[in-house]
Design a protein around this motif. Structure first.
Motif, short mmCIF file in Angstrom:
data_model
loop_
_atom_site.label_atom_id
_atom_site.label_comp_id
_atom_site.label_asym_id
_atom_site.label_seq_id
_atom_site.Cartn_x
_atom_site.Cartn_y
_atom_site.Cartn_z
N LEU A 297 0.83 -1.20 0.00
CA LEU A 297 0.00 0.00 0.00
C LEU A 297 0.86 1.26 0.00
CD1 LEU A 297 -2.63 -1.02 2.71
CD2 LEU A 297 -2.89 -1.15 0.22
N GLN A 298 0.47 2.22 -0.80
CA GLN A 298 1.07 3.55 -0.76
C GLN A 298 0.03 4.49 -0.16
OE1 GLN A 298 2.41 4.45 -4.76
NE2 GLN A 298 4.39 3.51 -4.37
N LEU A 299 0.17 4.78 1.11
CA LEU A 299 -0.85 5.56 1.80
C LEU A 299 -0.79 7.01 1.39
CD1 LEU A 299 -0.50 4.11 5.43
CD2 LEU A 299 -1.97 3.32 3.58
N PRO A 300 -1.96 7.64 1.19
CA PRO A 300 -1.96 9.06 0.85
C PRO A 300 -1.41 9.90 1.99
CG PRO A 300 -4.20 8.27 1.25
CD PRO A 300 -3.31 7.06 1.23
N SER A 301 -0.73 10.98 1.65
CA SER A 301 -0.11 11.82 2.67
C SER A 301 -1.15 12.40 3.62
CB SER A 301 0.69 12.95 2.02
OG SER A 301 -0.15 13.74 1.19
N SER A 302 -2.37 12.64 3.11
CA SER A 302 -3.41 13.19 3.98
C SER A 302 -3.78 12.21 5.09
CB SER A 302 -4.66 13.54 3.16
OG SER A 302 -5.15 12.39 2.47
N LEU A 303 -3.77 10.92 4.79
CA LEU A 303 -4.07 9.91 5.81
C LEU A 303 -2.94 9.81 6.82
CD1 LEU A 303 -5.89 7.68 6.91
CD2 LEU A 303 -4.85 6.10 5.26
N ILE A 304 -1.71 9.86 6.33
CA ILE A 304 -0.56 9.80 7.24
C ILE A 304 -0.57 11.00 8.18
CG2 ILE A 304 1.96 9.87 7.35
CD1 ILE A 304 1.96 8.33 4.67
N ASP A 305 -0.95 12.17 7.65
CA ASP A 305 -0.97 13.38 8.47
C ASP A 305 -2.01 13.30 9.58
OD1 ASP A 305 1.05 14.57 7.07
OD2 ASP A 305 -0.26 15.78 5.78
N GLU A 306 -3.07 12.52 9.37
CA GLU A 306 -4.12 12.40 10.39
C GLU A 306 -3.67 11.56 11.58
OE1 GLU A 306 -7.79 10.92 8.93
OE2 GLU A 306 -7.99 12.45 7.37
N ALA A 307 -2.69 10.68 11.39
CA ALA A 307 -2.30 9.74 12.44
C ALA A 307 -1.69 10.45 13.63
CB ALA A 307 -1.35 8.71 11.88
N ASP A 308 -1.99 9.94 14.81
CA ASP A 308 -1.37 10.44 16.04
C ASP A 308 -0.03 9.77 16.29
OD1 ASP A 308 -3.69 12.11 17.26
OD2 ASP A 308 -4.61 10.22 16.67
N VAL A 309 0.10 8.50 15.87
CA VAL A 309 1.34 7.72 16.06
C VAL A 309 1.64 7.00 14.76
CG1 VAL A 309 2.47 5.88 17.36
CG2 VAL A 309 0.84 7.39 18.52
N LEU A 310 2.91 7.05 14.34
CA LEU A 310 3.36 6.31 13.17
C LEU A 310 4.37 5.26 13.60
CD1 LEU A 310 3.93 9.26 10.64
CD2 LEU A 310 1.98 7.68 10.72
N ILE A 311 4.20 4.04 13.13
CA ILE A 311 5.17 2.96 13.33
C ILE A 311 5.92 2.79 12.01
CG2 ILE A 311 5.52 0.53 13.89
CD1 ILE A 311 2.90 0.63 15.47
N GLU A 312 7.23 3.06 12.04
CA GLU A 312 8.00 3.06 10.78
C GLU A 312 9.06 1.98 10.81
OE1 GLU A 312 8.64 7.10 9.07
OE2 GLU A 312 8.25 7.76 11.13
#
Length: 312
Positions: A297-312
């Motif tokens: 999956l290539q997540l849209p940047s708008s969805l990533i920006d909504e996240a409170d926590v990112l696991i990378e």
């Protein structure tokens, strides 16, 4: 710190009931600590202005019911309930003695705790994250998975809020142009057959739960979803860490300190039947970007920006 008012000749009595064991690693029993801190912030000093009876049910329904009965017999001035099964026990315990209960519930109306959200009409009030968090889960999958039209729901009906959650998921899925077949999953042994059936039926993603069975086996489920290349979203952070795509959790961390304010209103004479149930608590979103990559999956940047926590 504000000055609290004491009850007539004694501190207020506040009962605290949780269905799990104290320190349960799956469900964060920091809840009670957060609530007490909220009470202290608005002026209720423990053992001076307020005394607590703090009870844990160890996931035993009979023990939870016994605790609920004990808090009524104490008697508590207000009872604070931290999970749905405790609410059900308190509904039974307060049938004859109308003690106010402040609680979190997935669906107060479904559980018979309220007549409406705006005017509960009974002795229960509190907060809920529905229907917004459930709609947000479907929306997240719709944004994350290109061409999404079919979402499997891993479902266990033995948890009382599960049927209402299922209906909310289904309504959200229909509104967003998706079908949502149901995969009833009652045991750990059912995990793999359910996931195989989802793949066979053309599901492109999964909505999980809610149920303690899924909470307690998140590592197993997450790995199975990843192996099947099925993006999964639910309440369970353990699934997201192990192989799921995202978690949208109930907003309890924000809610429990605010519940202290509701308790304060009741201790000063407010009727819980007239206190609207708060549904404004946005739940924190955790996105696993590593798993998104493994799922293709290539997540849209708008969805990533909504996240409170990112696991990378």
């Amino acid at each position: 710190m504000q000055e609290a008012h004491k009850g007539p000749g004694r501190p207020y009595r506040v009962g605290l009931i949780h269905v799990v064991a104290k320190g349960d690693p799956v469900i964060d029993t920091q809840d009670i600590v957060d609530f007490k801190r909220g009470m202290e912030t608005i002026g209720y000093r423990e053992d001076v202005d307020v005394v607590y009876q703090e009870l844990y049910g160890n996931r035993d329904p009979d023990l939870v019911q016994a605790h609920a009965d004990a808090l009524v017999a104490w008697p508590a001035d207000v009872i604070v309930s931290f999970l749905t099964n405790a609410n059900i026990a308190l509904k039974q315990a307060t049938r004859e003695v109308r003690i106010p209960v402040v609680c979190w519930a997935t669906n107060h109306i479904e559980a018979g705790l309220a007549e409406s959200y705006r005017r509960p009409g009974m002795n229960f009030t509190g907060f809920s994250y529905i229907p917004y968090n459930n709609w947000a889960k479907v929306r997240l999958l719709k944004m994350a998975v290109p061409g999404l039209t079919r979402i499997g729901h891993l479902y266990n009906p033995t948890y009382s809020p599960a049927p209402a959650v299922m209906r909310e998921f289904a309504e959200a899925a229909r509104t967003m142009g998706c079908e949502m077949p149901i995969y009833e999953t009652l045991r750990i042994e059912d995990f793999e057959p359910s996931i195989r059936a989802m793949k066979r039926d053309g599901c492109q993603a999964v909505l999980v739960g809610p149920h303690a069975l899924f909470n307690m086996n998140g590592d197993v489920l997450g790995k199975l979803f990843l192996e099947a290349r099925l993006p999964a979203v639910g309440n369970q952070l353990s699934i997201t860490r192990a192989g799921g795509l995202a978690t949208i959790s109930p907003g309890k961390k924000k809610g429990w300190p605010m519940m202290a304010q509701v308790v304060d209103q009741i201790l000063h004479g407010a009727d819980p039947a007239e206190i609207p149930i708060d549904r404004s608590m946005r739940g924190p979103t955790t996105l696993n970007l590593k798993n998104a990559g493994l799922l293709g999956l290539q997540l849209p940047s708008s969805l990533i920006d909504e996240a409170d926590v990112l696991i990378e």
